[in-house]
Design a protein around this motif. Structure first.
Motif, mmCIF file in Angstrom:
data_model
loop_
_atom_site.group_PDB
_atom_site.id
_atom_site.type_symbol
_atom_site.label_atom_id
_atom_site.label_comp_id
_atom_site.label_asym_id
_atom_site.label_seq_id
_atom_site.Cartn_x
_atom_site.Cartn_y
_atom_site.Cartn_z
ATOM 1 N N LEU A 221 35.785 16.395 53.218
ATOM 2 C CA LEU A 221 35.113 15.395 52.392
ATOM 3 C C LEU A 221 34.719 14.132 53.164
ATOM 4 O O LEU A 221 33.650 13.565 52.888
ATOM 5 C CB LEU A 221 35.979 15.049 51.183
ATOM 6 N N PRO A 222 35.533 13.642 54.126
ATOM 7 C CA PRO A 222 35.088 12.459 54.874
ATOM 8 C C PRO A 222 33.764 12.657 55.590
ATOM 9 O O PRO A 222 32.953 11.727 55.681
ATOM 10 C CB PRO A 222 36.241 12.214 55.858
ATOM 11 N N MET A 223 33.515 13.873 56.099
ATOM 12 C CA MET A 223 32.223 14.078 56.774
ATOM 13 C C MET A 223 31.104 14.275 55.759
ATOM 14 O O MET A 223 29.959 13.925 56.020
ATOM 15 C CB MET A 223 32.284 15.229 57.787
ATOM 16 N N PHE A 224 31.431 14.802 54.578
ATOM 17 C CA PHE A 224 30.427 14.894 53.524
ATOM 18 C C PHE A 224 29.928 13.501 53.148
ATOM 19 O O PHE A 224 28.753 13.305 52.868
ATOM 20 C CB PHE A 224 31.027 15.557 52.282
ATOM 21 N N GLY A 225 30.865 12.531 53.148
ATOM 22 C CA GLY A 225 30.534 11.196 52.695
ATOM 23 C C GLY A 225 29.651 10.398 53.626
ATOM 24 O O GLY A 225 29.091 9.369 53.217
ATOM 25 N N VAL A 226 29.519 10.841 54.881
ATOM 26 C CA VAL A 226 28.735 10.058 55.857
ATOM 27 C C VAL A 226 27.554 10.844 56.419
ATOM 28 O O VAL A 226 26.907 10.391 57.363
ATOM 29 C CB VAL A 226 29.632 9.564 57.022
ATOM 30 N N SER A 227 27.254 12.002 55.846
ATOM 31 C CA SER A 227 26.141 12.808 56.352
ATOM 32 C C SER A 227 25.047 12.922 55.297
ATOM 33 O O SER A 227 25.298 12.822 54.097
ATOM 34 C CB SER A 227 26.630 14.206 56.756
ATOM 35 N N GLY A 228 23.827 13.140 55.781
ATOM 36 C CA GLY A 228 22.692 13.188 54.874
ATOM 37 C C GLY A 228 22.622 14.444 54.036
ATOM 38 O O GLY A 228 22.080 14.435 52.929
ATOM 39 N N LEU A 229 23.157 15.558 54.569
ATOM 40 C CA LEU A 229 23.089 16.832 53.846
ATOM 41 C C LEU A 229 24.444 17.541 53.902
ATOM 42 O O LEU A 229 24.682 18.384 54.767
ATOM 43 C CB LEU A 229 21.997 17.727 54.453
ATOM 44 N N PRO A 230 25.371 17.203 53.000
ATOM 45 C CA PRO A 230 26.657 17.896 52.954
ATOM 46 C C PRO A 230 26.522 19.224 52.209
ATOM 47 O O PRO A 230 25.979 19.272 51.101
ATOM 48 C CB PRO A 230 27.548 16.926 52.183
ATOM 49 N N ILE A 231 27.006 20.295 52.827
ATOM 50 C CA ILE A 231 26.901 21.644 52.257
ATOM 51 C C ILE A 231 28.298 22.219 52.077
ATOM 52 O O ILE A 231 29.078 22.285 53.030
ATOM 53 C CB ILE A 231 26.068 22.565 53.152
ATOM 54 N N ALA A 232 28.615 22.642 50.860
ATOM 55 C CA ALA A 232 29.918 23.246 50.566
ATOM 56 C C ALA A 232 29.806 24.762 50.574
ATOM 57 O O ALA A 232 28.793 25.334 50.135
ATOM 58 C CB ALA A 232 30.431 22.774 49.203
ATOM 59 N N MET A 233 30.832 25.402 51.064
ATOM 60 C CA MET A 233 30.894 26.853 51.035
ATOM 61 C C MET A 233 31.148 27.351 49.609
ATOM 62 O O MET A 233 31.735 26.647 48.788
ATOM 63 C CB MET A 233 32.009 27.346 51.957
ATOM 64 N N GLY A 234 30.733 28.572 49.335
ATOM 65 C CA GLY A 234 30.963 29.147 48.013
ATOM 66 C C GLY A 234 32.423 29.338 47.689
ATOM 67 O O GLY A 234 32.814 29.389 46.515
ATOM 68 N N ASN A 235 33.269 29.427 48.708
ATOM 69 C CA ASN A 235 34.706 29.571 48.517
ATOM 70 C C ASN A 235 35.426 28.237 48.417
ATOM 71 O O ASN A 235 36.650 28.189 48.289
ATOM 72 C CB ASN A 235 35.320 30.383 49.660
ATOM 73 N N ALA A 236 34.685 27.134 48.482
ATOM 74 C CA ALA A 236 35.298 25.807 48.371
ATOM 75 C C ALA A 236 35.795 25.575 46.952
ATOM 76 O O ALA A 236 35.346 26.212 45.990
ATOM 77 C CB ALA A 236 34.281 24.728 48.742
ATOM 78 N N THR A 237 36.724 24.631 46.819
ATOM 79 C CA THR A 237 37.200 24.260 45.488
ATOM 80 C C THR A 237 36.115 23.462 44.763
ATOM 81 O O THR A 237 35.199 22.920 45.380
ATOM 82 C CB THR A 237 38.481 23.411 45.587
ATOM 83 N N ASP A 238 36.250 23.378 43.449
ATOM 84 C CA ASP A 238 35.230 22.699 42.654
ATOM 85 C C ASP A 238 35.084 21.230 43.034
ATOM 86 O O ASP A 238 33.973 20.686 43.025
ATOM 87 C CB ASP A 238 35.554 22.818 41.159
ATOM 88 N N ASP A 239 36.213 20.571 43.374
ATOM 89 C CA ASP A 239 36.110 19.149 43.720
ATOM 90 C C ASP A 239 35.349 18.945 45.023
ATOM 91 O O ASP A 239 34.653 17.930 45.191
ATOM 92 C CB ASP A 239 37.490 18.484 43.788
ATOM 93 N N VAL A 240 35.439 19.902 45.950
ATOM 94 C CA VAL A 240 34.655 19.831 47.186
ATOM 95 C C VAL A 240 33.182 20.109 46.884
ATOM 96 O O VAL A 240 32.294 19.406 47.370
ATOM 97 C CB VAL A 240 35.202 20.812 48.241
ATOM 98 N N LYS A 241 32.919 21.107 46.057
ATOM 99 C CA LYS A 241 31.535 21.440 45.712
ATOM 100 C C LYS A 241 30.829 20.272 45.028
ATOM 101 O O LYS A 241 29.635 20.050 45.237
ATOM 102 C CB LYS A 241 31.502 22.673 44.798
ATOM 103 N N ARG A 242 31.568 19.534 44.228
ATOM 104 C CA ARG A 242 30.952 18.403 43.518
ATOM 105 C C ARG A 242 30.468 17.309 44.470
ATOM 106 O O ARG A 242 29.583 16.527 44.125
ATOM 107 C CB ARG A 242 31.939 17.808 42.507
#
Length: 272
Positions: A221-242
């Protein structure tokens, strides 16, 4: 939208399958990405030795971010930047894990130490990073050399409960976050996969909006928060996907390769 110039990916649960395979589609995706002029590298909770088995076959030439991005190493594992967990935080972490009956591992830059070798996940980790641990009854003499401490348990709910408790006990002294359902990582304060993304952006002169990140767990999640295009895997938890701008397929269904296809298609639309 901004054209993506750099992709930074997690390893376990993202780049590789559950059985730790790097698929042909994943290899081809990285080759096509770099052929298009987009840079690629990896950041992971793994120690340095556990990353080279993938960075070498992928031909990665950019720095790597082991220990949840708290270290930065060259592809040949020479240290560019390294941070250690403060000794007080090491002591606090070990004490909390002991109180809860959680196995304790300690990683230095070049070794992995355990106190018992009958734990369920020791063989799993040894196979994952292709490196054998050293057994020690007392880990406290290594408190000044710790790059990462891991609390290990098959009781996923226990680790989930301990995560906020340990972070509260550590305060700003270290970062406590789960990298797998069965691993609760403690890493140096002020450094994460997010700071690794920022360091790579500065090193390469790339804007944050031009960076895509791919991951599946809370430590991503920290890298999702500072990147322009965060991509979650289909196996990620719902809170990560959000927290993601796009959700790809599962790691066992070549979701990583599908994420790269999405990035390349997005760039192609912008180039028209």
């Amino acid at each position: 939208m901004t054209r993506i110039q750099l992709v930074i990916s997690d390893v376990d649960g993202t780049l590789v399958t559950t059985d730790k395979r790097l698929t042909d589609r994943a290899r081809d995706a990285v080759a096509r990405l770099e052929a298009s002029g987009v840079g690629f590298t990896l950041t992971s909770s793994r120690p340095p030795v556990g990353m080279r088995m993938y960075s070498d076959p992928l031909g990665i030439t950019l720095p790597l971010g082991p220990f949840n991005g708290s270290s930065i190493l060259t592809p040949t594992l020479e240290v560019i930047e390294q941070h250690l967990i403060p000794e007080a935080a090491v002591t606090t972490s070990i004490a909390l894990f002991e109180r809860n009956g959680i196995d304790i591992w300690l990683f230095t830059n070049d070794n992995w130490y355990i106190r018992r070798d009958d734990g369920k996940y020791v063989p799993h980790e040894e196979n994952t990073i292709q490196f054998a641990p050293t057994k020690l009854d007392d880990l406290t003499p290594l408190a000044g050399k710790a790059c990462k401490i891991v609390g290990v348990s098959a009781d996923f709910a226990l680790l989930r409960r301990c995560e906020p408790e340990l972070q509260a006990a550590l305060g700003g002294g270290a970062l406590a976050v789960r990298s797998q359902d069965y691993y609760l990582d403690v890493t140096p304060p002020g450094h994460s996969k997010g700071t690794f993304v920022q360091a790579m952006a500065k090193r390469l002169g790339v804007a944050a909006d031009a960076i895509a990140t791919i991951g599946d767990m809370q430590n991503d999640l920290p890298m999702f928060g500072v990147s322009g295009l965060p991509i979650a895997m289909g196996n990620a938890t719902d809170d990560v996907k959000r927290q993601a701008a796009h959700v790809t397929g599962r790691n066992d269904d070549d979701g990583f390769a599908a994420a790269i296809d999405f990035i390349l298609d997005r760039n192609a639309r912008l180039d028209r």
